[in-house]
Write a protein that holds these residues in place. Sequence first.
Motif, mmCIF file in Angstrom:
data_model
loop_
_atom_site.group_PDB
_atom_site.id
_atom_site.type_symbol
_atom_site.label_atom_id
_atom_site.label_comp_id
_atom_site.label_asym_id
_atom_site.label_seq_id
_atom_site.Cartn_x
_atom_site.Cartn_y
_atom_site.Cartn_z
ATOM 1 N N LEU A 253 0.824 -1.212 0.000
ATOM 2 C CA LEU A 253 0.000 0.000 0.000
ATOM 3 C C LEU A 253 0.859 1.264 0.000
ATOM 4 N N LEU A 254 1.941 1.247 0.798
ATOM 5 C CA LEU A 254 2.763 2.448 0.917
ATOM 6 C C LEU A 254 3.629 2.660 -0.320
ATOM 7 N N LEU A 255 4.406 1.643 -0.689
ATOM 8 C CA LEU A 255 5.346 1.789 -1.803
ATOM 9 C C LEU A 255 4.674 1.635 -3.159
ATOM 10 N N GLY A 256 3.605 0.823 -3.214
ATOM 11 C CA GLY A 256 2.959 0.558 -4.490
ATOM 12 C C GLY A 256 1.882 1.547 -4.877
ATOM 13 N N PHE A 257 1.374 2.317 -3.896
ATOM 14 C CA PHE A 257 0.300 3.267 -4.230
ATOM 15 C C PHE A 257 0.478 4.631 -3.566
ATOM 16 N N ALA A 258 0.614 4.662 -2.246
ATOM 17 C CA ALA A 258 0.647 5.949 -1.534
ATOM 18 C C ALA A 258 1.835 6.799 -1.965
ATOM 19 N N PHE A 259 3.029 6.212 -1.988
ATOM 20 C CA PHE A 259 4.229 6.976 -2.372
ATOM 21 C C PHE A 259 4.140 7.477 -3.812
ATOM 22 N N PRO A 260 3.778 6.636 -4.796
ATOM 23 C CA PRO A 260 3.609 7.157 -6.161
ATOM 24 C C PRO A 260 2.559 8.250 -6.256
ATOM 25 N N LEU A 261 1.465 8.115 -5.511
ATOM 26 C CA LEU A 261 0.422 9.139 -5.557
ATOM 27 C C LEU A 261 0.946 10.477 -5.030
ATOM 28 N N VAL A 262 1.706 10.445 -3.942
ATOM 29 C CA VAL A 262 2.279 11.672 -3.383
ATOM 30 C C VAL A 262 3.217 12.320 -4.396
ATOM 31 N N ILE A 263 4.050 11.511 -5.052
ATOM 32 C CA ILE A 263 4.972 12.042 -6.064
ATOM 33 C C ILE A 263 4.202 12.685 -7.210
ATOM 34 N N MET A 264 3.116 12.039 -7.648
ATOM 35 C CA MET A 264 2.312 12.603 -8.731
ATOM 36 C C MET A 264 1.664 13.917 -8.320
ATOM 37 N N LEU A 265 1.177 13.984 -7.089
ATOM 38 C CA LEU A 265 0.545 15.219 -6.613
ATOM 39 C C LEU A 265 1.561 16.353 -6.527
ATOM 40 N N ILE A 266 2.746 16.064 -5.992
ATOM 41 C CA ILE A 266 3.794 17.087 -5.889
ATOM 42 C C ILE A 266 4.250 17.525 -7.281
ATOM 43 N N SER A 267 4.410 16.565 -8.185
ATOM 44 C CA SER A 267 4.840 16.889 -9.547
ATOM 45 C C SER A 267 3.793 17.732 -10.261
ATOM 46 N N PRO B 246 -9.693 2.456 -6.091
ATOM 47 C CA PRO B 246 -10.630 1.429 -5.597
ATOM 48 C C PRO B 246 -9.928 0.130 -5.223
ATOM 49 N N TYR B 247 -8.965 -0.296 -6.040
ATOM 50 C CA TYR B 247 -8.260 -1.552 -5.789
ATOM 51 C C TYR B 247 -7.526 -1.500 -4.455
ATOM 52 N N HIS B 248 -6.804 -0.419 -4.201
ATOM 53 C CA HIS B 248 -6.017 -0.344 -2.974
ATOM 54 C C HIS B 248 -6.890 -0.042 -1.760
ATOM 55 N N ALA B 249 -8.037 0.586 -1.978
ATOM 56 C CA ALA B 249 -8.980 0.778 -0.868
ATOM 57 C C ALA B 249 -9.508 -0.573 -0.384
ATOM 58 N N THR B 250 -9.788 -1.479 -1.322
ATOM 59 C CA THR B 250 -10.252 -2.814 -0.912
ATOM 60 C C THR B 250 -9.132 -3.603 -0.236
ATOM 61 N N LEU B 251 -7.875 -3.359 -0.631
ATOM 62 C CA LEU B 251 -6.764 -4.030 0.053
ATOM 63 C C LEU B 251 -6.687 -3.607 1.513
ATOM 64 N N VAL B 252 -6.984 -2.341 1.786
ATOM 65 C CA VAL B 252 -6.993 -1.868 3.173
ATOM 66 C C VAL B 252 -8.041 -2.633 3.971
ATOM 67 N N LEU B 253 -9.236 -2.777 3.401
ATOM 68 C CA LEU B 253 -10.296 -3.495 4.100
ATOM 69 C C LEU B 253 -9.947 -4.971 4.278
ATOM 70 N N LEU B 254 -9.376 -5.572 3.239
ATOM 71 C CA LEU B 254 -9.021 -6.990 3.320
ATOM 72 C C LEU B 254 -7.884 -7.246 4.302
ATOM 73 N N SER B 255 -7.082 -6.230 4.568
ATOM 74 C CA SER B 255 -5.995 -6.395 5.533
ATOM 75 C C SER B 255 -6.504 -6.373 6.970
ATOM 76 N N LEU B 256 -7.744 -5.914 7.156
ATOM 77 C CA LEU B 256 -8.353 -5.895 8.484
ATOM 78 C C LEU B 256 -9.015 -7.232 8.759
ATOM 79 N N LYS B 257 -8.744 -7.817 9.881
ATOM 80 C CA LYS B 257 -9.209 -9.174 10.186
ATOM 81 C C LYS B 257 -10.726 -9.298 10.108
ATOM 82 N N SER B 258 -11.440 -8.258 10.540
ATOM 83 C CA SER B 258 -12.897 -8.333 10.597
ATOM 84 C C SER B 258 -13.544 -8.355 9.221
#
Length: 319
Positions: free
Chosen positions: A184-198, A239-251
């Motif tokens: 989530l961090l290296l595959g999506f969040a970090f690239p998104l931050v770089i794109m926003l700054i750029s 959407p894909y990475h948002a579902t990964l966040v939910l799937l990473s939660l045990k509940s």
Amino acid sequence: MQQVIMSNNSCQNGSTDPYSILSVCVYSFISTVGLVFNVTALAFFFNHTKSRSQTIVYMTNLAIADTLLILTLPMRIYYHLGFLGLPQWLCDGLGLVLKANMYGSIFLLTSISFDRCMAVSFPMSLPVQEGRRKAPVVCLGIWILTFGASLPIYLFGPSSGSHNNCFDNLPVYATQPVVVLPTLLLGFAFPLVIMLISSWGLVRSVQQSTVAQTKLVDSRKIYRMIATSLLIFLISFLPYHATLVLLSLKSYKTSCTVLTAYRYSLMVACLNTVLDPIAYYFTTDTFRRKVDIGAVQRMFPLNSQSSEVNGRSRGPRNS
């Protein structure tokens, strides 16, 4: 990529349920249209080497990654048509190729955004221009990173244990906390931050450009280009990475709703392979002049300046 079985069998799909029917339709559309678009782009990129800029190097690698991803989809169509019992090594291997190329696309899109920002913001900086010439090395690093990081999970991850669930299983990194956080961090969040700054840096450079202020360059078209790039990125991968966040939660791991959302979000992520060539058309003047896709132009009337035009707003053409 190596996969694990979903714990709730009631979430499994038959070949006649709405999800499988939609999967066949969507993946067939992506396979057909995406392959035509990307092969056309590759033909242009390889046949016009004289116009090869740093941005074109990234776009060429992006088109290759998208094409490889598309080539994994026919077996998904075959599976969703009801042909079960595919070899598990084939399911895992195709999953590896799809996920690796999806993240390769994310990193390449980020590199294009960063490169465009550097070209416009520092057109006369020799260190910046020297760094931009390392685009082939950056692309090689992206290929090594995406496949190198995915392969150990594919080789040493837990076995899925079933041949009938092939592409309906969850990937290892969606269920293993030690893997999902870096993903989530290296595959999506970090690239998104770089794109926003750029994007912010590019907007700032255009606003300060004397050429843009004299209306010789339509800054509104440049803003549309920036907005289009960010929109394609967010629509495809958020959407894909948002579902990964939910799937990473045990509940949520056994929730059929979340599991179904994951499958649909994967289809949306694959749709990026169709959107990327449209972005080439809207952001590269040479591509737009040389490739005859009038039908696409009528469907998508949005037009924008290329990175080359952006470069002229601050100095000599560098992109």
